[in-house]
Design an enzyme around this catalytic site. Structure first.
Site, PDB file in Angstrom:
ATOM      1  N   SER A 122      -1.758  -1.167  42.725  1.00 36.33           N
ATOM      2  CA  SER A 122      -2.499  -0.869  41.456  1.00 36.33           C
ATOM      3  C   SER A 122      -3.886  -0.026  41.940  1.00 36.33           C
ATOM      4  O   SER A 122      -4.540  -0.379  42.913  1.00 36.33           O
ATOM      5  CB  SER A 122      -2.873  -1.948  40.655  1.00 36.33           C
ATOM      6  N   GLU A 124      -6.126  -0.691  40.555  1.00 33.21           N
ATOM      7  CA  GLU A 124      -7.523  -1.809  40.524  1.00 33.21           C
ATOM      8  C   GLU A 124      -8.120  -2.191  41.859  1.00 33.21           C
ATOM      9  O   GLU A 124      -9.191  -2.503  42.133  1.00 33.21           O
ATOM     10  CB  GLU A 124      -6.807  -2.851  39.693  1.00 33.21           C
ATOM     11  N   TYR A 146      -7.453 -10.073  40.227  1.00 28.61           N
ATOM     12  CA  TYR A 146      -6.145  -9.617  39.970  1.00 28.61           C
ATOM     13  C   TYR A 146      -6.272  -8.261  41.087  1.00 28.61           C
ATOM     14  O   TYR A 146      -5.220  -8.072  41.637  1.00 28.61           O
ATOM     15  CB  TYR A 146      -6.013  -8.800  38.509  1.00 28.61           C
TER      16      TYR A 146
HETATM   17  P1  NAP Z   1       3.795  -6.366  31.931  1.00 31.79           P
HETATM   18  O1  NAP Z   1       4.070  -5.477  30.892  1.00 31.79           O
HETATM   19  O2  NAP Z   1       2.484  -7.099  31.815  1.00 31.79           O
HETATM   20  O3  NAP Z   1       4.925  -6.678  32.527  1.00 31.79           O
HETATM   21  C1  NAP Z   1       4.954  -7.935  33.689  1.00 31.79           C
HETATM   22  C2  NAP Z   1       6.318  -8.468  34.021  1.00 31.79           C
HETATM   23  O4  NAP Z   1       6.089  -9.470  35.201  1.00 31.79           O
HETATM   24  C3  NAP Z   1       7.055  -9.218  32.647  1.00 31.79           C
HETATM   25  O5  NAP Z   1       8.243  -8.801  32.723  1.00 31.79           O
HETATM   26  C4  NAP Z   1       6.799 -10.609  33.047  1.00 31.79           C
HETATM   27  O6  NAP Z   1       7.644 -11.369  32.451  1.00 31.79           O
HETATM   28  C5  NAP Z   1       6.793 -10.430  34.562  1.00 31.79           C
HETATM   29  N1  NAP Z   1       6.339 -12.153  35.291  1.00 31.79           N
HETATM   30  C6  NAP Z   1       5.216 -12.265  35.224  1.00 31.79           C
HETATM   31  N2  NAP Z   1       5.109 -13.531  35.908  1.00 31.79           N
HETATM   32  C7  NAP Z   1       6.472 -13.745  36.503  1.00 31.79           C
HETATM   33  C8  NAP Z   1       7.056 -14.947  37.279  1.00 31.79           C
HETATM   34  N3  NAP Z   1       6.201 -16.052  37.875  1.00 31.79           N
HETATM   35  N4  NAP Z   1       8.436 -14.716  37.539  1.00 31.79           N
HETATM   36  C9  NAP Z   1       9.069 -13.922  37.207  1.00 31.79           C
HETATM   37  N5  NAP Z   1       8.609 -12.347  36.469  1.00 31.79           N
HETATM   38  C10 NAP Z   1       7.485 -12.750  36.032  1.00 31.79           C
HETATM   39  O7  NAP Z   1       3.182  -5.169  33.228  1.00 31.79           O
HETATM   40  P2  NAP Z   1       3.749  -3.544  33.564  1.00 31.79           P
HETATM   41  O8  NAP Z   1       2.664  -2.800  32.676  1.00 31.79           O
HETATM   42  O9  NAP Z   1       5.073  -3.214  32.997  1.00 31.79           O
HETATM   43  O10 NAP Z   1       3.289  -3.295  34.969  1.00 31.79           O
HETATM   44  C11 NAP Z   1       4.418  -3.658  36.052  1.00 31.79           C
HETATM   45  C12 NAP Z   1       3.672  -3.902  37.277  1.00 31.79           C
HETATM   46  O11 NAP Z   1       3.018  -2.878  37.532  1.00 31.79           O
HETATM   47  C13 NAP Z   1       2.850  -4.852  37.385  1.00 31.79           C
HETATM   48  O12 NAP Z   1       3.113  -5.745  38.679  1.00 31.79           O
HETATM   49  C14 NAP Z   1       1.363  -4.425  37.219  1.00 31.79           C
HETATM   50  O13 NAP Z   1       0.517  -5.434  37.696  1.00 31.79           O
HETATM   51  C15 NAP Z   1       1.655  -3.269  37.843  1.00 31.79           C
HETATM   52  N6  NAP Z   1       0.740  -2.145  37.495  1.00 31.79           N
HETATM   53  C16 NAP Z   1       0.596  -1.608  36.343  1.00 31.79           C
HETATM   54  C17 NAP Z   1       0.072  -0.737  35.861  1.00 31.79           C
HETATM   55  C18 NAP Z   1      -0.231  -0.359  34.459  1.00 31.79           C
HETATM   56  O14 NAP Z   1      -1.103   0.740  34.178  1.00 31.79           O
HETATM   57  N7  NAP Z   1       0.839  -0.521  33.685  1.00 31.79           N
HETATM   58  C19 NAP Z   1      -0.633  -0.017  36.842  1.00 31.79           C
HETATM   59  C20 NAP Z   1      -0.505  -0.444  38.090  1.00 31.79           C
HETATM   60  C21 NAP Z   1       0.115  -1.387  38.453  1.00 31.79           C
HETATM   61  P3  NAP Z   1       7.530 -12.288  31.095  1.00 31.79           P
HETATM   62  O15 NAP Z   1       8.083 -11.234  30.120  1.00 31.79           O
HETATM   63  O16 NAP Z   1       8.367 -13.406  31.100  1.00 31.79           O
HETATM   64  O17 NAP Z   1       6.074 -12.634  30.845  1.00 31.79           O
HETATM   65  O1  G4F Z   2      -6.318  -1.359  29.135  1.00 27.97           O
HETATM   66  P1  G4F Z   2      -7.062  -2.324  30.205  1.00 27.97           P
HETATM   67  O2  G4F Z   2      -7.104  -3.797  30.134  1.00 27.97           O
HETATM   68  O3  G4F Z   2      -6.594  -2.076  31.820  1.00 27.97           O
HETATM   69  P2  G4F Z   2      -7.364  -2.409  33.252  1.00 27.97           P
HETATM   70  O4  G4F Z   2      -8.267  -3.316  33.399  1.00 27.97           O
HETATM   71  O5  G4F Z   2      -7.798  -1.005  33.456  1.00 27.97           O
HETATM   72  O6  G4F Z   2      -5.840  -2.597  33.850  1.00 27.97           O
HETATM   73  C1  G4F Z   2      -4.647  -2.124  33.767  1.00 27.97           C
HETATM   74  O7  G4F Z   2      -4.340  -0.972  34.624  1.00 27.97           O
HETATM   75  C2  G4F Z   2      -4.414  -1.321  36.058  1.00 27.97           C
HETATM   76  C3  G4F Z   2      -4.451  -0.046  36.830  1.00 27.97           C
HETATM   77  O8  G4F Z   2      -5.591   0.335  37.204  1.00 27.97           O
HETATM   78  C4  G4F Z   2      -3.353  -2.428  36.366  1.00 27.97           C
HETATM   79  F1  G4F Z   2      -3.006  -2.609  37.636  1.00 27.97           F
HETATM   80  C5  G4F Z   2      -3.311  -3.445  35.495  1.00 27.97           C
HETATM   81  O9  G4F Z   2      -2.104  -4.497  35.532  1.00 27.97           O
HETATM   82  C6  G4F Z   2      -3.453  -3.011  33.700  1.00 27.97           C
HETATM   83  O10 G4F Z   2      -2.111  -2.337  33.420  1.00 27.97           O
HETATM   84  O11 G4F Z   2      -8.712  -1.958  30.421  1.00 27.97           O
HETATM   85  C7  G4F Z   2      -9.211  -0.791  30.720  1.00 27.97           C
HETATM   86  C8  G4F Z   2     -10.671  -0.583  30.534  1.00 27.97           C
HETATM   87  C9  G4F Z   2     -11.596  -1.529  31.364  1.00 27.97           C
HETATM   88  O12 G4F Z   2     -12.551  -0.969  31.802  1.00 27.97           O
HETATM   89  C10 G4F Z   2     -12.117  -2.515  30.043  1.00 27.97           C
HETATM   90  O13 G4F Z   2     -13.329  -2.939  30.222  1.00 27.97           O
HETATM   91  O14 G4F Z   2     -10.915  -0.587  28.927  1.00 27.97           O
HETATM   92  C11 G4F Z   2     -12.139  -1.525  28.989  1.00 27.97           C
HETATM   93  N1  G4F Z   2     -11.970  -2.204  27.874  1.00 27.97           N
HETATM   94  C12 G4F Z   2     -12.965  -1.913  26.830  1.00 27.97           C
HETATM   95  N2  G4F Z   2     -12.877  -2.640  25.478  1.00 27.97           N
HETATM   96  C13 G4F Z   2     -11.222  -3.168  27.062  1.00 27.97           C
HETATM   97  C14 G4F Z   2     -11.659  -3.506  26.173  1.00 27.97           C
HETATM   98  N3  G4F Z   2      -9.991  -3.486  27.821  1.00 27.97           N
HETATM   99  C15 G4F Z   2      -9.361  -4.282  27.081  1.00 27.97           C
HETATM  100  N4  G4F Z   2      -8.100  -5.021  27.565  1.00 27.97           N
HETATM  101  N5  G4F Z   2      -9.615  -4.943  25.678  1.00 27.97           N
HETATM  102  C16 G4F Z   2     -10.989  -4.246  25.241  1.00 27.97           C
HETATM  103  O15 G4F Z   2     -11.210  -4.488  24.011  1.00 27.97           O
END
Ligand code: NAP
Ligand code: G4F
Length: 324
Positions: A122, A124, A146
């Protein structure tokens, strides 16, 4: 070809499963046991995939799963992925998001060493950024439990590749969104909240830091990059991003303008939603993914925002109709 997806019930898992099925893969999803099913995002494909129970916390369950299904490709997407929760549950976040990765890698090393492994790293990890834009070589400075857990997952993946000659890669993915994004993440919180205001269901949307900047792309584009990484001859790590950064305020403006709503009338900032340490500005340089994988994002921020609003409008109108 057979693929195992951990985190198949999540946003990315559901798009990746669809993508791989279209490519002719047999798709197996790992799900953890829960008292109620949580298959909303995969309901439309559930009958065409296999679902197997195992948990990132339970080493033996992972070994047994890999031994049984012998996948060609493993996509490790499961994690505790919501940054704020990582401060309230830092140890559990480390167990899932950091140690979960080494448990999967160790299971693969023991019983499926010929498989190819993808780790969901990520942006992050860049946290308090050391360089703008961020590349595969930019040093990490995580700002949350995280981010720190993901940095461990990233380096242990590289370490297993170098120690045991496993085909293991990390995709350093910047934020990617979709109509299937969890509602607590800021883009979906905004589209869902704005639609509820538009339809008269609520009057207010409370947000935290509106000045944070993110490089937002579309999840459907990003799962294609994951697959491309595993089709290469050499295992390597790639940044996946759009190269464009926008503030939370800009995303909010796009959505409110599209719905013809007034931000000043409805949006309140709430100090309780600020984070103990913020990642202020992320912007990725995906030149390597473009050059080596031939990958490019197809959906821009405006199209993404409108796609999410349209989906929320349709869903919430249906919810209202089913109540009447
Ligand atoms: P998400 O919607 O939160 O999905 C997370 C998944 O992980 C869910 O299917 C959840 O299952 C499963 N999980 C959590 N804990 C588990 C455990 N102990 N055993 C088995 N399964 C488990 O996340 P996403 O946005 O699809 O992201 C996918 C991956 O990419 C994550 O690793 C996230 O950190 C990473 N990532 C995401 C972004 C982004 O912007 N979306 C960016 C960079 C990296 P349940 O349904 O049972 O909760
Ligand atoms: O949407 P966010 O919660 O995503 P964040 O923290 O960037 O993390 C996501 O992206 C990561 C990749 O860089 C992934 F690895 C991670 O798993 C996840 O998918 O927040 C985005 C921004 C932050 O700066 C936060 O402070 O939005 C700002 N924000 C402002 N108001 C808020 C809010 N975030 C959330 N969730 N809720 C608010 O009300």
């Amino acid at each position: 070809m057979k693929a195992l997806i951990t985190g198949i019930t999540g946003q990315d898992g559901s798009y990746l499963a669809e993508f791989l099925m279209k490519k002719g893969y047999e798709v197996c999803g790992m799900v953890r046991r829960s008292s109620t099913e949580n298959f909303e995002r995969i309901a439309h494909i559930k009958d065409k995939i296999q679902l197997r129970q195992a948990d990132l916390l339970d080493q033996l369950s992972l070994i047994k799963l890999l031994e049984e299904i012998q996948p060609d490709e493993i996509y490790n997407l499961a994690a505790m992925s919501f940054v704020p929760t990582s401060w309230s549950q830092p140890v559990l976040t480390g167990e899932f998001t950091a140690l979960g990765v080494v448990r999967m890698l160790e299971a693969m090393r023991q019983v499926a060493a010929d498989a190819k492994f993808y780790q969901a790293s990520s942006s992050e990890m860049y946290g308090k950024v050391r360089e703008v834009p961020q590349t595969e070589l930019t040093p990490f400075y995580p700002r949350s439990p995280y981010g720190a857990s993901k940095a461990y997952g990233h380096y242990i993946t590289i370490n297993y590749r170098e120690s045991y000659e496993l085909f293991a890669v990390s995709g350093i993915l910047f934020n990617h969104e979709s109509p299937r994004r969890g509602k607590e993440f800021v883009t979906r919180k905004i589209t869902d909240g704005a639609v509820r205001i538009k339809l008269g269901l609520t009057d207010e949307l409370r947000l935290g830091n509106l000045d944070a900047h993110r490089d937002w792309g579309f999840a459907g584009d990003y799962v294609r990059a994951m697959w491309l990484m595993l089709q290469q001859d050499k295992a390597d790590d790639y940044v996946v991003a759009t190269g464009k950064s926008h503030s939370v305020r800009e995303f909010l403006e796009l959505v409110f303008k599209y719905l013809e709503l007034d931000i000043d009338k409805h949006v309140k900032t709430d100090p309780r939603l600020l984070r103990p340490a913020e990642v202020e500005h992320l912007i990725g340089d995906c030149s390597k993914a473009k050059d080596v994988l031939g990958w490019e994002p197809e959906v821009g921020i405006e199209q993404l925002a409108q796609m999410m609003v349209d989906a929320d409008l349709e869903r919430i109108k249906k919810e209202i109709a089913s109540r009447d």
